[in-house]
Design a protein around this motif. Structure first.
Motif, mmCIF file in Angstrom:
data_model
loop_
_atom_site.group_PDB
_atom_site.id
_atom_site.type_symbol
_atom_site.label_atom_id
_atom_site.label_comp_id
_atom_site.label_asym_id
_atom_site.label_seq_id
_atom_site.Cartn_x
_atom_site.Cartn_y
_atom_site.Cartn_z
ATOM 1 N N GLU A 74 0.776 -1.322 -0.015
ATOM 2 C CA GLU A 74 0.085 -0.058 0.086
ATOM 3 C C GLU A 74 0.714 1.242 0.262
ATOM 4 O OE1 GLU A 74 -2.574 -0.463 3.285
ATOM 5 O OE2 GLU A 74 -3.708 -2.273 2.375
ATOM 6 N N ILE A 75 2.101 0.998 0.081
ATOM 7 C CA ILE A 75 2.972 2.122 -0.074
ATOM 8 C C ILE A 75 3.865 2.241 -1.236
ATOM 9 C CG2 ILE A 75 4.980 3.592 1.054
ATOM 10 C CD1 ILE A 75 4.240 2.310 3.739
ATOM 11 N N GLY A 76 3.991 3.448 -1.942
ATOM 12 C CA GLY A 76 4.725 3.375 -3.276
ATOM 13 C C GLY A 76 5.020 4.753 -3.616
ATOM 14 N N SER A 108 0.946 6.586 0.722
ATOM 15 C CA SER A 108 0.133 5.352 0.801
ATOM 16 C C SER A 108 -0.896 5.354 -0.383
ATOM 17 C CB SER A 108 -0.512 5.358 2.100
ATOM 18 O OG SER A 108 -1.348 6.304 2.490
#
Ligand code: SF4
Ligand code: FES
Ligand code: FES
Lengths: 231, 664
Positions: free
Chosen positions: B165-167, B179
Motif C-alpha cells: 500500500e506504500i509506493g 500510501s
C-alpha cells in the motif's frame, strides 16, 4: 507539488467510472495483450492495459481519454496486482492522463531544438486559438500541454496531437491544423513543409537516396563493400 | 568463498556476499541510506560508493555489487571521499534544513552521515522542492519534503509487512512516496517504517514532539502485548515511558515490532490504579494498604483460595501468588481466562516447538484455526519468509487476509481427519513440515492435530513441526508454573477467595467468592473486585517471561509504578505476612531462587526445549470454527484499552472510521 496533477478520486468519479468494464472491442485486444506474457507475469501487461483502458475511456467520452482511479483499479484487478503498483505506473508515464482532457490533446514540444526552430510561435498560435497551458478549452475540444523532446528534432518544431505528430510548424501551419481539427477534418500528419517527405535535409537527401522512391534494399551492396574491404 | 582485499587487508567473505558486506566484515564503515540487511537491495541512494579493482575507473555502489575473487576494494581513497561528498551534496539539495523542528533529530542517518562524509556546505542556491504531507494512518506521521527516496518504506511494506500500500508516484523531481490514495496503511507492522526511514520523513505520530532521543533513559525489556516476547527498549523520561522500540534479536523479532508493542505505552499513564480500594456497600473506596489487607484477612476462606493469572503478568508475580496459595493450602491456579481446558500434561504438546526462527525453514505449513496476523504478527512475517523460499501454506478456519497466499480448506475442523490429497501430497514431499494450531482450534482439535504428528511425520530427527500459538505473554510461564486446571477456569468459580493477577479477560461475574484484583489498570477486573491492590505494569518491574516457543527472557524496570502502587510480588509478600503465612523471600533474587527450585526451567534464560511426548487425546475433531479469538487486534488487553493510540487504531483500522482529515 505545484505541477503534479491533482488526482480526482471524488464520489462523482467513482459513481461514473466505478462500473468500468471492457467493451467487446477492448476485450479482444485485452486477450491479445495478455497472451503475450507468460502466466504469472501478468504484471508486465500494466502499461498496454492502461493504454487500452485510457483509449476506451476516450471513446466513451469523446476525448483523448484519461484514467480515472476506478479504471486504474479495474486494470489492477484484471492482472491481479495491488492497486498501488498499477497506480505507480499510471502516474509515472506522462502519456497517461490523470485528469480529463479534451478531444484533442495538444502536446507542444518546448525543448531546445524546437525552441530554437520556433516553438514559441507554435505556442503563440495555440494561445491565440484560445488554448491555455494545462487547461481544456470551454468547448471541450483542445487541451494544451507543453512537453519535453518527442524525438522529432530534425523536423522541429513539432506538436503531438493524440496519436499523430505534426512537424515543421510555424504560426500559420499550427493555426491551420487546429482549425481543421476543430472543423472535424483530418490534417495530414507528419511534416507540414511542402515538398518535404520525411526528415530529409533541405535540398533533397544526400544519403540513402535510393530510398526516396521505393524501399530499396542496400544490404547486398554493403556486403560487396564489406567483402572488398576484407580482400 | 571469495577472498577479497579491503583497503589492503585480505579477508575471506561468504559466497554471495556483496562488496558492502565484505567491507563490513573487514571492519570498514560504509555509509548507506537505501541498503538494509533485511530488505531487498535497491541501489538507488548511491551513498555506498567505493572503488573496486578490477572494474571501470569510477566509483561503484557497493551494496549492489557482488564480492568476487581477488577483488580489491578501496574505501578511503580520494575518489571515494569525493564521491561521498558529491552524493551528500545532491541529497541535501532538496532536503530541508529543518532539523531543529524535526523529530528525527539526534537519531537521523542523514544528519550523522552528512557530518561524517559531507562537505559542510552546499553550492545550490535555487529553491528547494516541497512535497505535500501524505496521510498514512494513525501511526505514521509524514513530512514528505524530507524524503530522500530511498524506498525502504516501500520495500518493507511489500516484503515484510505484505501489504503493498506504500509506493512512489510520479517521477523524477516530482516523485513522491505515499500510501495508496493517502489511505491509512492497513498493516499492524506499519510503525516499523518509522525506524527504517533514514530521515525524518516518516516519524511516529503518537510520539510527535514528545522528546529528543538524548533526553531519554533507555531500558531493555520484553514486550507483553502478545506471546512472541518481542525484545524491546523502553525509552522513558522522568516517570513516563514515552516510546517502545524493538531491539535486534534474530531468534525472536528480528528487528521489528508490532504497532501494539510500540504504541500501547501511552496507556501506561492512563486509567491506572494508584492506591488500594475496598468495596463497601457496593462502592469502591480508596483505603490504605493496611485496610485493604485487613479486608482480605477477614475473609473466611477455609483453604478455598484461587488465583487467576492475567495475560500480561510475569513469572515472578505468578510464582509469588502460587507460593501464597500454597501456604493457604490451595493450588487452584489458572491462567487460561477464556475457559480453555486443553491438556497440559506435556508442555511440548502446547509449545511452538519449531521455534520462531525455525519457521522460516518450513516447506509445508498447515494453519489450524489461527489468524496469525493478529495472534502473532512476527511469526506471520516468518511464514512469509518461508513462502519466499517455496513453502506451501494451507489453512483451516474462516477465511481472512493473512498477507500471503493460503489455500483455505474450509472452517470445518473435521477435515483434519481426512485431509485432501493435495495437502497430504505436499506434506509427503516436505522435508520440514509444520502444523500450527491456534487458540480457536485448541478446544475442538488439539487431539486431532496431535494425531497429525504421526500421519504427517511432523516430528523427526532435528525437527519438530508441531506448534501451538499462544496469545498471552504469561501463558507459557503460567503453564510451567502450574497455572492450569484440568477443567479449566470453571474449577475456580466457587473459590471463597480469588486473586486476579491483572486478569481482565475472564468472566468475573461467575466467581462467587471474594475477589481481590492485583493489577495496574482500572479495567474489567477492577470493576468486579471487592479489594483492589495496585500493582506494577510490565514497564515498572523486572520480570521473567516465557514466550510461545519456550524462550525464557527477562526484562528490566523502566520507570516506577504510580502513587501507592507496588511491584506485584512485594504485594504478595506483604499480604502473606498479614495472613500469617510469610513468604520465604525478601528480595527479587531470593524469589527467583525459590522459583528456580520450583520450576528449574525458569532458573536460566534462553530457549527451553521440552522433550517430545504427546498426551493420548481423542483424535476426532469436530465443530465449525466461527471466528478467531482476537476480535480486535488493537484492544486485546487493559493497557491497550487505556491507550488513546490503540483506541484510534481500532476505530480507524478495524472499524473503518475515517480520520483522514487529521492529516497535518
Ligand atoms: S519516506 Fe523515508 S523510508 Fe520512505 S523513501 Fe522516503 S526517506 Fe526512504
Ligand atoms: S526538441 Fe522537440 S522534438 Fe526534440
Ligand atoms: S546503499 Fe548502496 S545505493 Fe544506497
Amino acid at each position: 507539488m505545484a505541477d503534479a496533477p491533482i488526482i480526482p478520486d471524488e464520489a462523482e468519479v467513482r459513481a461514473r467510472w466505478g462500473a468500468f468494464q471492457w467493451n467487446d472491442d477492448s476485450k479482444a485486444k485485452r486477450d491479445a495483450i495478455l497472451s503475450r506474457y507468460p502466466a504469472g507475469r501478468e504484471q508486465s501487461a500494466s502499461i498496454p492495459l492502461l493504454d487500452l483502458a485510457q483509449r476506451q475511456v476516450g471513446a466513451e467520452t469523446q476525448t483523448q481519454g484519461w484514467l480515472p482511479v476506478p479504471v486504474i483499479e479495474f486494470v489492477a484487478r484484471e492482472i491481479g496486482v495491488p492497486y498501488m503498483r498499477v497506480y505507480e505506473v499510471a502516474t509515472f508515464y506522462t502519456m497517461f492522463n490523470l485528469a480529463p482532457v479534451g478531444r484533442f490533446h495538444v502536446q507542444v514540444c518546448g525543448t531546445t531544438p524546437c525552441m530554437l526552430r520556433g516553438s514559441d510561435d507554435v505556442l503563440a498560435a495555440c494561445k491565440n486559438k484560445g488554448l491555455i497551458k494545462g487547461k481544456t478549452t470551454p468547448d471541450g475540444l483542445f487541451t494544451l500541454t507543453e512537453v519535453e523532446c518527442m524525438g522529432n528534432c530534425s523536423s522541429a518544431p513539432m506538436v503531438q496531437i493524440n496519436d499523430d505528430n505534426y512537424e515543421d510548424l510555424d504560426y500559420d501551419r499550427t493555426i491551420a491544423i487546429l482549425e481543421t481539427l476543430a472543423n472535424g477534418g483530418a490534417p495530414k500528419p507528419g511534416t507540414q513543409e511542402p515538398g518535404r517527405h520525411t526528415v530529409e535535409p533541405k535540398g533533397g537527401p544526400t544519403s540513402l537516396t535510393a530510398m526516396v522512391t521505393e524501399n530499396h534494399d542496400y544490404r547486398d551492396e554493403w556486403n560487396v563493400a564489406a567483402q572488398g574491404a576484407d580482400a | 568463498m571469495p577472498k577479497v582485499k579491503v583497503d589492503g587487508v585480505e579477508i575471506e567473505v561468504p559466497q554471495g556476499a556483496t562488496v558492502l558486506q565484505a567491507c563490513e566484515l573487514a571492519g570498514k564503515e560504509i555509509p548507506r541510506f537505501c541498503y538494509h540487511e533485511r530488505l531487498s537491495i535497491a541501489g538507488n541512494c548511491r551513498m555506498c560508493l567505493v572503488e573496486v579493482k578490477p572494474g571501470p575507473p569510477k566509483p561503484q555502489a557497493s551494496c549492489a555489487l557482488p564480492a568476487a575473487e581477488n577483488q580489491e576494494i578501496f574505501t578511503n581513497t580520494p575518489m571515494v571521499k569525493h564521491a561521498r561528498e558529491g552524493i551528500m551534496e545532491f541529497l541535501l539539495i532538496n532536503h530541508p534544513l529543518d532539523c531543529p523542528i524535526c523529530d528525527q533529530g539526534g537519531e537521523c542517518d542523514l544528519q550523522d552521515q552528512s557530518i561524517a562524509y559531507g562537505r559542510g556546505h552546499s553550492r545550490f542556491d535555487e529553491n528547494k522542492r516541497a512535497v505535500t504531507e501524505k496521510y498514512m494512518g494513525p501511526i505514521v506521521k509524514t513530512v514528505m519534503t524530507r524524503c530522500i527516496q530511498c524506498t525502504r518504506c516501500i520495500r518493507f511494506a511489500e516484503e515484510v509487512a505484505g501489504v503493498e500500500e506504500i509506493g512512489a508516484i510520479y517521477r523524477g523531481e516530482n516523485m513522491q512516496i505515499t500510501s495508496y490514495l493517502e489511505e491509512a496503511v492497513s498493516s499492524e507492522l506499519s510503525g516499523n517504517v518509522v525506524d527504517l526511514c533514514p530521515v525524518g520523513a516518516l516519524t511516529s505520530k503518537p510520539y510527535a514532539f514528545e522528546a529528543r532521543p538524548w533526553e531519554l533513559r533507555k531500558t531493555l525489556t520484553i514486550d507483553v502485548m502478545d506471546a512472541v516476547g518481542t525484545n524491546i527498549r523502553l525509552d522513558s523520561r522522568g516517570r513516563q515511558v514515552l516510546r517502545a522500540v524493538p531491539r535486534v534479536n534474530d531468534d525472536v523479532n528480528e528487528e521489528w515490532a508490532s504497532d501494539k508493542t510500540r504504541h500501547a505505552v501511552d496507556g501506561l499513564v492512563r486509567k491506572r490504579l494508584d492506591r488500594p480500594y475496598v468495596r463497601r456497600d457496593g462502592k469502591l473506596h480508596a483505603v490504605t494498604w493496611d485496610e485493604a489487607f485487613a479486608a482480605i484477612a477477614a475473609v473466611e476462606h477455609g483453604g478455598s483460595v484461587a488465583a487467576v493469572a492475567g495475560d500480561l503478568v510475569d513469572c515472578e508475580t505468578m510464582f509469588a501468588a502460587k507460593a501464597l496459595l500454597k501456604g493457604l493450602g490451595s493450588s487452584l491456579l489458572e491462567g487460561r481466562q477464556t475457559g480453555m481446558d486443553y491438556d497440559t500434561s506435556s508442555l511440548a504438546a502446547v509449545n511452538f516447538n519449531t521455534t520462531i526462527a525455525g519457521t522460516e525453514e518450513a516447506d509445508a505449513i498447515l494453519l489450524v484455526g489461527t489468524n496469525l496476523r493478529w495472534e502473532a504478527p512476527l511469526v506471520n512475517t516468518r511464514i512469509r519468509k518461508a513462502i519466499k523460499k517455496g513453502a506451501k501454506v494451507f489453512a483451516i478456519g474462516p477465511e481472512t487476509e493473512l498477507t500471503y497466499k493460503v489455500e483455505w480448506l474450509g472452517a470445518d475442523l473435521s477435515v483434519l481427519g481426512n485431509l485432501p490429497e493435495r495437502v497430504t501430497e505436499a506434506f509427503g514431499k516436505a522435508a520440514k513440515p509444520m502444523v500450527i494450531v491456534g487458540g480457536a482450534a485448541l478446544k475442538g482439535a488439539h487431539g486431532a492435530a496431535l494425531g497429525l504428528v504421526e500421519t504427517l511425520g511432523l516430528v523427526k530427527d532435528g525437527w519438530n513441526g508441531f506448534n501451538v500459538v499462544h496469545m498471552a505473554a504469561s501463558r507459557m510461564g503460567g503453564l510451567m508454573l502450574g497455572y492450569a486446571q484440568p477443567a479449566g477456569i470453571s474449577a475456580l468459580y466457587d473459590a471463597k477467595l480469588t486473586f486476579f493477577l491483572g486478569a481482565d479477560e475472564c468472566d468475573h461475574a461467575r466467581f462467587t467468592g471474594f475477589k481481590v484484583y492485583v493489577g495496574h489498570h482500572g479495567d474489567r477486573g477492577a470493576h468486579h473486585a471487592d479489594v483492589i491492590l495496585p500493582g506494577a505494569s510490565y514497564a515498572e518491574k523486572s520480570g521473567t517471561f516465557v514466550n510461545l516457543e519456550g524462550r525464557v527472557q527477562r526484562g528490566e524496570r523502566a520507570v516506577f509504578p504510580p502513587g501507592d502502587a507496588r511491584e506485584d510480588w512485594t504485594i504478595f509478600r506483604a499480604l502473606s505476612e498479614r495472613l500469617g503465612q510469610t513468604l520465604p523471600f525478601d528480595t527479587i533474587d531470593e524469589l527467583r531462587a525459590a522459583m528456580a527450585l520450583d520450576c528449574p526451567e525458569l532458573a536460566t534464560l534462553g530457549l527451553k526445549t521440552f522433550a517430545w511426548s504427546a498426551p493420548a487425546l481423542g483424535t476426532v475433531a469436530e465443530g465449525v470454527l466461527e471466528g478467531y479469538p482476537i476480535k480486535d487486534f488493537y484492544l486485546t488487553n487493559a493497557i491497550c484499552r487505556a491507550s488513546p493510540t490503540m483506541q484510534r487504531c481500532s476505530a480507524e483500522l478495524v472499524h473503518g472510521e475515517s480520520f483522514a482529515e487529521a492529516a497535518e
